[in-house]
Design an enzyme around this catalytic site. Structure first.
Site, short mmCIF file in Angstrom:
data_model
loop_
_atom_site.label_atom_id
_atom_site.label_comp_id
_atom_site.label_asym_id
_atom_site.label_seq_id
_atom_site.Cartn_x
_atom_site.Cartn_y
_atom_site.Cartn_z
N ASP A 50 39.01 49.10 36.49
CA ASP A 50 37.78 48.78 37.27
C ASP A 50 36.91 47.52 36.35
O ASP A 50 36.06 47.35 36.20
CB ASP A 50 36.73 49.89 37.31
CG ASP A 50 37.15 50.97 38.16
OD1 ASP A 50 37.82 50.54 39.41
OD2 ASP A 50 36.73 52.08 38.05
N GLY A 51 37.86 46.93 35.66
CA GLY A 51 37.60 45.79 34.89
C GLY A 51 37.76 44.22 35.03
O GLY A 51 37.49 43.46 34.43
#
Length: 298
Positions: A242-243
């Site tokens: 999720d980066g």
């Protein structure tokens, strides 16, 4: 004819001779003038142009140009060869996309169907100007619905014991057949083996407003924190969970009266809209990635 057979989305007459050019390079004088003159000298007509500079003094410059060129299909290769010298001079990363060559999509989904349904609806309506080549899922639930659109459905179960084998099957299915992978609430971590060849070409929808509430059960996390705003984030997938570079986000106000179930209901609506926007912008060549950020000409 399939129950939900698509009846729109064919190549429009003007698209046969239309292309888009995306450019990113160190900023400096003469870039816009040089590119414009190059297209003019090759007989192209610019129909839209957008540019953005991070800093005129030593920053990065980004440009998106849409243009028409007669007999584009037979001239595109020579156009790219001729532009290579200009690209080298300005240290450009660049690409040219023909509108007549529709991007091919693979949609990955698990059990929650709201994002998948939104994409299929927009595709059927002609608002998503791409070809959906396949849907891949670790569950069989959506098989009948997807196949009613005439779209192949691949059910590949994933367990801790079979994860590596499943990932290899996924890679074999999409390799060379799709331009973009969309994770429409696909509840599995994507393997680096898939991320590598599809760098900045895998879009995920995260059901919270990143960077808050990363990982599992974000709505429960949000409820426990008593948030007053919830949202969703569409981003490119990288090896960092999720980066990846954020493409689009949206939010909606909530209150103490909203329980976890209501937060999820509101969140699903936001997720559908945000993911569809991000996919649409990608297939329309509106996104440029620099480091871990995006420039979106929307």
């Amino acid at each position: 004819m399939d129950k939900h057979a698509k009846i729109s989305g064919q190549v429009k007459p003007y698209e046969h001779n239309r292309a888009r050019m995306l450019i990113s390079c160190p900023d400096g004088p003469g870039i816009v003038a040089t590119v414009s003159r190059f297209l003019y000298e090759h007989g192209a007509n610019i129909v839209q142009s957008d540019q953005y500079t991070m800093d005129p003094e030593g920053g990065m410059f980004f440009m998106r140009i849409e243009f028409d060129l007669d007999q584009l299909e037979t001239r595109i290769d020579s156009l790219k060869r001729d532009f290579a010298d200009i690209a080298d001079k300005f240290q450009m990363e660049w690409n040219i996309f023909q509108l007549s060559h529709k991007k091919k999509l693979a949609i990955f989904v698990s059990k929650e169907d709201h994002c998948l349904v939104e994409l299929l609806w927009q595709w059927q309506a002609g608002d998503l100007d791409a070809d959906i080549s396949m849907v891949v899922s670790n569950h069989p639930d959506m098989k009948e619905y997807v196949e009613s659109f005439g779209i192949p459905y691949y059910h590949i179960p994933v367990t801790p014991e079979t994860k590596r084998e499943a990932e290899q099957k996924q890679l074999e299915i999409v390799n060379g057949k799709v331009d973009l992978i969309v994770l429409a609430r696909y509840m599995q971590i994507v393997s680096p083996a898939l991320i590598g060849p599809y760098r900045n070409r895998i879009i995920n929808i995260h059901h919270s407003f990143l960077p808050a509430f990363v990982g599992g059960k974000p709505y429960a996390q949000a409820y426990d924190r008593g948030v007053k705003i919830i949202g969703a984030t569409a981003h490119y997938v990288t090896e960092e969970l999720d980066g990846g570079p954020i493409i689009e986000q949206d939010v909606q106000r909530v209150s103490h009266r909203d329980d976890v179930a209501e937060l999820k209901r509101i969140g699903r609506t936001i997720e559908r809209v945000v993911l569809a926007r991000a996919v649409k912008w990608h297939i329309e060549d509106r996104i440029l990635v620099h480091q871990n950020k995006t420039v979106v000409f929307n």
